[in-house]
Design an enzyme around this catalytic site. Structure first.
Site, short mmCIF file in Angstrom:
data_model
loop_
_atom_site.label_atom_id
_atom_site.label_comp_id
_atom_site.label_asym_id
_atom_site.label_seq_id
_atom_site.Cartn_x
_atom_site.Cartn_y
_atom_site.Cartn_z
N CYS A 31 0.83 -1.21 0.00
CA CYS A 31 0.00 0.00 0.00
C CYS A 31 0.87 1.27 0.00
CB CYS A 31 -0.91 -0.04 1.23
SG CYS A 31 -1.72 1.51 1.63
N CYS A 34 0.15 3.56 2.95
CA CYS A 34 0.69 2.96 4.18
C CYS A 34 2.19 3.24 4.28
CB CYS A 34 0.44 1.45 4.20
SG CYS A 34 -1.30 0.98 4.10
#
Length: 108
Positions: A31, A34
């Site tokens: 991600c 993230c």
């Protein structure tokens, strides 16, 4: 840089159901958002753990838990208190550290 602790589905459920306040950081290695927040996670965690416990979950490794609790967007921060979800922030959008800390403080 912060490296999340890998937890089994059972361990994540145990954290969720413990008495008290617990914040879950839900992320995944692939991600992009993230990865963008990871340099700030330790500072965020240090602030939150003054009044709550912290635990990590991986969207892919803990897919059963994520599905059960309808958690789709990452990164997400989810507050549980005594086994109940109280609040969450992050549904796949990029958040600033201040937004996350302000969200948590708004739940106190």
């Amino acid at each position: 840089m912060y490296e999340p602790t890998h937890n089994s589905n059972e361990a994540v459920e145990e954290h969720i159901n413990k008495p008290g306040r617990h914040v879950m950081f839900l992320s995944a290695d692939w991600c992009g958002d993230c990865k963008a927040i990871k340099p700030f996670i330790q500072t965020i965690k240090d602030e939150i753990t003054q009044t709550a416990e912290w635990f990590d979950a991986d969207r892919d490794e803990n897919i059963d838990v994520a599905t059960k609790h309808n958690m789709r967007g990452i990164p997400s921060f989810v507050l549980f208190e005594n086994g109940q979800e109280i609040s969450r922030i992050g549904h796949g959008e990029r958040l600033t550290p201040k937004e996350i800390v302000d969200w948590y403080h708004s739940t106190l």
